[in-house]
Scaffold this motif. Structure first.
Motif, PDB file in Angstrom:
ATOM      1  N   VAL A 173      -6.521  -2.297  -7.630  1.00 40.09           N
ATOM      2  CA  VAL A 173      -5.380  -2.191  -9.105  1.00 40.09           C
ATOM      3  C   VAL A 173      -6.834  -2.096  -9.476  1.00 40.09           C
ATOM      4  CG1 VAL A 173      -4.587  -3.961  -9.945  1.00 40.09           C
ATOM      5  CG2 VAL A 173      -3.579  -3.379  -7.904  1.00 40.09           C
ATOM      6  N   MET A 174      -7.842  -3.165  -9.044  1.00 41.18           N
ATOM      7  CA  MET A 174      -8.923  -2.901 -10.185  1.00 41.18           C
ATOM      8  C   MET A 174      -9.556  -1.647 -10.783  1.00 41.18           C
ATOM      9  SD  MET A 174     -10.237  -6.645  -8.486  1.00 41.18           S
ATOM     10  CE  MET A 174     -11.500  -7.004  -9.775  1.00 41.18           C
ATOM     11  N   PHE A 175      -9.824  -0.719  -9.869  1.00 42.04           N
ATOM     12  CA  PHE A 175     -10.379   0.530  -9.650  1.00 42.04           C
ATOM     13  C   PHE A 175      -9.607   1.786  -9.866  1.00 42.04           C
ATOM     14  CE2 PHE A 175     -13.805  -2.676  -7.902  1.00 42.04           C
ATOM     15  CZ  PHE A 175     -14.365  -3.564  -9.476  1.00 42.04           C
ATOM     16  N   ASP A 176      -8.239   1.565 -10.599  1.00 36.43           N
ATOM     17  CA  ASP A 176      -8.017   2.894 -10.780  1.00 36.43           C
ATOM     18  C   ASP A 176      -8.785   4.171 -11.586  1.00 36.43           C
ATOM     19  OD1 ASP A 176      -7.507   2.352 -13.044  1.00 36.43           O
ATOM     20  OD2 ASP A 176      -5.778   2.574 -13.409  1.00 36.43           O
ATOM     21  N   GLU A 177      -7.407   4.730 -11.180  1.00 33.85           N
ATOM     22  CA  GLU A 177      -8.287   6.117 -11.811  1.00 33.85           C
ATOM     23  C   GLU A 177      -8.352   6.198 -13.164  1.00 33.85           C
ATOM     24  OE1 GLU A 177      -5.466   9.296 -11.389  1.00 33.85           O
ATOM     25  OE2 GLU A 177      -5.932   9.580  -9.163  1.00 33.85           O
ATOM     26  N   SER A 178      -7.572   5.462 -14.224  1.00 32.22           N
ATOM     27  CA  SER A 178      -8.154   5.283 -15.355  1.00 32.22           C
ATOM     28  C   SER A 178      -9.278   3.947 -15.911  1.00 32.22           C
ATOM     29  CB  SER A 178      -6.935   4.569 -15.781  1.00 32.22           C
ATOM     30  OG  SER A 178      -6.732   2.890 -16.259  1.00 32.22           O
ATOM     31  N   ILE A 228       1.127   0.984  -6.592  1.00 38.47           N
ATOM     32  CA  ILE A 228       1.077  -1.286  -5.770  1.00 38.47           C
ATOM     33  C   ILE A 228       1.742  -1.573  -6.763  1.00 38.47           C
ATOM     34  CG2 ILE A 228      -0.172  -2.903  -5.550  1.00 38.47           C
ATOM     35  CD1 ILE A 228      -2.334  -1.065  -4.184  1.00 38.47           C
ATOM     36  N   LYS A 229       2.930  -2.777  -6.835  1.00 39.49           N
ATOM     37  CA  LYS A 229       3.969  -2.954  -8.193  1.00 39.49           C
ATOM     38  C   LYS A 229       2.872  -4.174  -7.952  1.00 39.49           C
ATOM     39  CE  LYS A 229       7.759  -5.556  -9.167  1.00 39.49           C
ATOM     40  NZ  LYS A 229       8.259  -4.593 -10.083  1.00 39.49           N
ATOM     41  N   VAL A 230       2.389  -4.672  -8.647  1.00 40.23           N
ATOM     42  CA  VAL A 230       1.320  -6.014  -9.749  1.00 40.23           C
ATOM     43  C   VAL A 230       2.103  -6.550 -10.472  1.00 40.23           C
ATOM     44  CG1 VAL A 230      -0.656  -6.392 -10.887  1.00 40.23           C
ATOM     45  CG2 VAL A 230      -0.432  -4.339  -9.243  1.00 40.23           C
ATOM     46  N   ILE A 231       2.179  -8.256 -10.043  1.00 39.04           N
ATOM     47  CA  ILE A 231       3.432  -9.101 -10.878  1.00 39.04           C
ATOM     48  C   ILE A 231       1.731 -10.253 -11.506  1.00 39.04           C
ATOM     49  CG2 ILE A 231       4.864 -11.021 -11.275  1.00 39.04           C
ATOM     50  CD1 ILE A 231       6.330  -8.768  -8.488  1.00 39.04           C
ATOM     51  N   THR A 232       1.580 -10.570 -12.890  1.00 41.28           N
ATOM     52  CA  THR A 232       0.912 -10.652 -13.096  1.00 41.28           C
ATOM     53  C   THR A 232       1.134 -12.512 -13.781  1.00 41.28           C
ATOM     54  OG1 THR A 232      -0.361  -9.977 -15.573  1.00 41.28           O
ATOM     55  CG2 THR A 232      -1.250  -9.392 -13.771  1.00 41.28           C
ATOM     56  N   SER A 258      -5.851 -16.576 -13.519  1.00 33.08           N
ATOM     57  CA  SER A 258      -5.031 -15.735 -13.311  1.00 33.08           C
ATOM     58  C   SER A 258      -4.185 -16.017 -11.957  1.00 33.08           C
ATOM     59  CB  SER A 258      -5.850 -14.574 -13.329  1.00 33.08           C
ATOM     60  OG  SER A 258      -6.934 -14.191 -14.997  1.00 33.08           O
ATOM     61  N   ASN A 259      -3.081 -15.142 -11.636  1.00 35.02           N
ATOM     62  CA  ASN A 259      -2.758 -14.953 -10.882  1.00 35.02           C
ATOM     63  C   ASN A 259      -2.017 -13.911 -10.271  1.00 35.02           C
ATOM     64  OD1 ASN A 259      -0.290 -15.544  -8.325  1.00 35.02           O
ATOM     65  ND2 ASN A 259      -1.013 -17.520  -8.844  1.00 35.02           N
ATOM     66  N   TRP A 260      -2.988 -13.260  -9.592  1.00 36.23           N
ATOM     67  CA  TRP A 260      -1.949 -12.019  -8.987  1.00 36.23           C
ATOM     68  C   TRP A 260      -1.047 -11.972  -8.010  1.00 36.23           C
ATOM     69  CZ3 TRP A 260      -4.075  -7.600 -11.702  1.00 36.23           C
ATOM     70  CH2 TRP A 260      -4.639  -7.092 -12.864  1.00 36.23           C
ATOM     71  N   SER A 261      -0.202 -10.502  -8.167  1.00 38.55           N
ATOM     72  CA  SER A 261       0.850 -10.241  -7.151  1.00 38.55           C
ATOM     73  C   SER A 261       1.192  -9.105  -6.932  1.00 38.55           C
ATOM     74  CB  SER A 261       2.098 -11.342  -6.731  1.00 38.55           C
ATOM     75  OG  SER A 261       1.955 -12.739  -6.928  1.00 38.55           O
ATOM     76  N   LEU A 262       0.398  -9.006  -5.559  1.00 42.15           N
ATOM     77  CA  LEU A 262       0.701  -7.139  -4.994  1.00 42.15           C
ATOM     78  C   LEU A 262       1.918  -7.511  -4.018  1.00 42.15           C
ATOM     79  CD1 LEU A 262      -3.074  -6.512  -4.387  1.00 42.15           C
ATOM     80  CD2 LEU A 262      -2.016  -6.317  -6.600  1.00 42.15           C
ATOM     81  N   ILE A 263       2.452  -6.285  -4.453  1.00 41.24           N
ATOM     82  CA  ILE A 263       3.823  -5.390  -3.526  1.00 41.24           C
ATOM     83  C   ILE A 263       3.626  -4.148  -3.055  1.00 41.24           C
ATOM     84  CG2 ILE A 263       6.081  -5.338  -2.907  1.00 41.24           C
ATOM     85  CD1 ILE A 263       6.624  -6.984  -5.271  1.00 41.24           C
ATOM     86  N   ASP A 315       4.077  -0.440   1.712  1.00 42.29           N
ATOM     87  CA  ASP A 315       4.989  -1.018   3.260  1.00 42.29           C
ATOM     88  C   ASP A 315       5.474  -2.511   2.980  1.00 42.29           C
ATOM     89  OD1 ASP A 315       3.151  -3.317   3.190  1.00 42.29           O
ATOM     90  OD2 ASP A 315       2.048  -2.603   5.051  1.00 42.29           O
ATOM     91  N   GLY A 316       5.661  -3.114   1.549  1.00 40.97           N
ATOM     92  CA  GLY A 316       6.429  -4.580   1.773  1.00 40.97           C
ATOM     93  C   GLY A 316       6.003  -5.748   1.733  1.00 40.97           C
ATOM     94  N   LYS A 317       4.486  -5.457   1.932  1.00 39.93           N
ATOM     95  CA  LYS A 317       3.588  -6.721   2.558  1.00 39.93           C
ATOM     96  C   LYS A 317       3.078  -7.570   0.788  1.00 39.93           C
ATOM     97  CE  LYS A 317      -1.391  -7.801   4.458  1.00 39.93           C
ATOM     98  NZ  LYS A 317      -2.584  -7.006   4.128  1.00 39.93           N
ATOM     99  N   HIS A 318       3.093  -8.792   0.667  1.00 37.82           N
ATOM    100  CA  HIS A 318       3.229  -9.364  -0.564  1.00 37.82           C
ATOM    101  C   HIS A 318       1.559  -9.863  -0.555  1.00 37.82           C
ATOM    102  CE1 HIS A 318       5.479 -11.875  -3.486  1.00 37.82           C
ATOM    103  NE2 HIS A 318       4.230 -11.265  -4.648  1.00 37.82           N
ATOM    104  N   ILE A 319       0.914  -9.744  -1.463  1.00 39.26           N
ATOM    105  CA  ILE A 319      -0.551 -10.852  -1.445  1.00 39.26           C
ATOM    106  C   ILE A 319      -0.977 -11.064  -2.834  1.00 39.26           C
ATOM    107  CG2 ILE A 319      -3.219  -9.807  -1.390  1.00 39.26           C
ATOM    108  CD1 ILE A 319      -2.102  -7.012  -0.193  1.00 39.26           C
TER     109      ILE A 319
END
Length: 248
Positions: free
Chosen positions: A18-23, A169-173, A186-191, A194-198
């Motif tokens: 997420v932090m080092f994506d293609e862009s 990855i679905k990202v919710i901030t 900063s609160n970062w949630s990743l889905i 495979d459905g795993k939530h971090i």
């Protein structure tokens, strides 16, 4: 200084896509060229990438003909940097070290700390120690470039949060202010696919441009110029980031 979140290998493995994506990788050549312009670097000059991560900009420095040393506390990030350098056919000197205790005897024509990787220590004293250690690694007449979120740019660009997809990855901030704009939570949630939530929450200490300039001059830099971007934009109400160019 034990157990800081940024020392956790698992965090970087989870959040690196997420932090080092293609862009962000696509931005790297322009950042490297801007640094060379700020510092007047030429082929063969030496540069220290303090907090190099996966070598996103380090490799670009090497492609421009610079002698590059990358420092990071996370071994998996250094391994990724080596892999990228090998793929591009360039060489990097990569060192696993904590910038709070880093004390390199070698001196560099330029040192950089980029991509908002400053301000996460528990205390201001530790932040200042990092700046002092980097200062000690710069040659007399050399340049240090720090790019980070400032208190001013945090206020200008503040958003409560957002949802987006990045690298599959679905990202919710969710963001919040700490104290009197002393920090940004900063609160970062990743889905994951495979459905795993971090989830992960961290705080970045915010410094105003005048505060950081005063600190850097106090450390020993002769001049500190402040810009609102890599194209030397004014540091004003339109600033997207804060870039400090310090001459020793």
């Amino acid at each position: 200084m034990d157990g800081e979140w940024f020392e956790d290998e698992n965090f970087w493995q989870d959040y690196a896509p997420v932090m080092f994506d293609e862009s962000h990788w696509a931005e790297a050549p322009g950042v490297a060229e801007a640094v060379c312009n700020f510092a007047g670097l030429k082929k063969g000059n030496s540069i220290l990438d303090a907090g190099c991560g996966p070598g996103r900009v380090s490799v670009e420095f090497a492609l421009l003909g610079l002698d590059v040393t990358g420092i990071d506390i996370i071994q998996s990030e250094l391994d990724a940097a080596k892999e990228t350098a090998d793929a591009e056919g360039v060489s990097l000197k990569l060192v696993k070290a904590d910038l709070r205790s880093f004390n390199e005897t070698e001196k560099y024509d330029c040192a950089v700390n980029l991509y908002t990787s400053f301000g996460y220590c528990d205390t201001e004293a530790e932040d200042t120690l990092i700046l002092k250690n980097i200062f000690n690694s710069v040659k007399k007449g050399g340049t240090f470039i720090l790019e980070t979120v400032s208190r001013e740019t945090a206020i200008i660009n503040f958003t409560k949060g957002e949802e987006f997809d990045r690298s599959g990855i679905k990202v919710i901030t969710d963001f919040g202010v700490v104290g009197a704009w002393e920090g940004l939570r900063s609160n970062w949630s990743l889905i994951l696919p495979d459905g795993k939530h971090i989830k992960h929450e961290f705080v970045q200490r915010l410094y105003s441009a005048p505060e950081l300039r005063k600190t850097l001059l106090g450390i020993g830099y002769k001049t500190v110029e402040i810009y609102g971007g890599y194209s030397k934009q004014p540091y004003d109400q339109t600033a997207a980031t804060m870039v400090l160019v310090c001459k020793k």
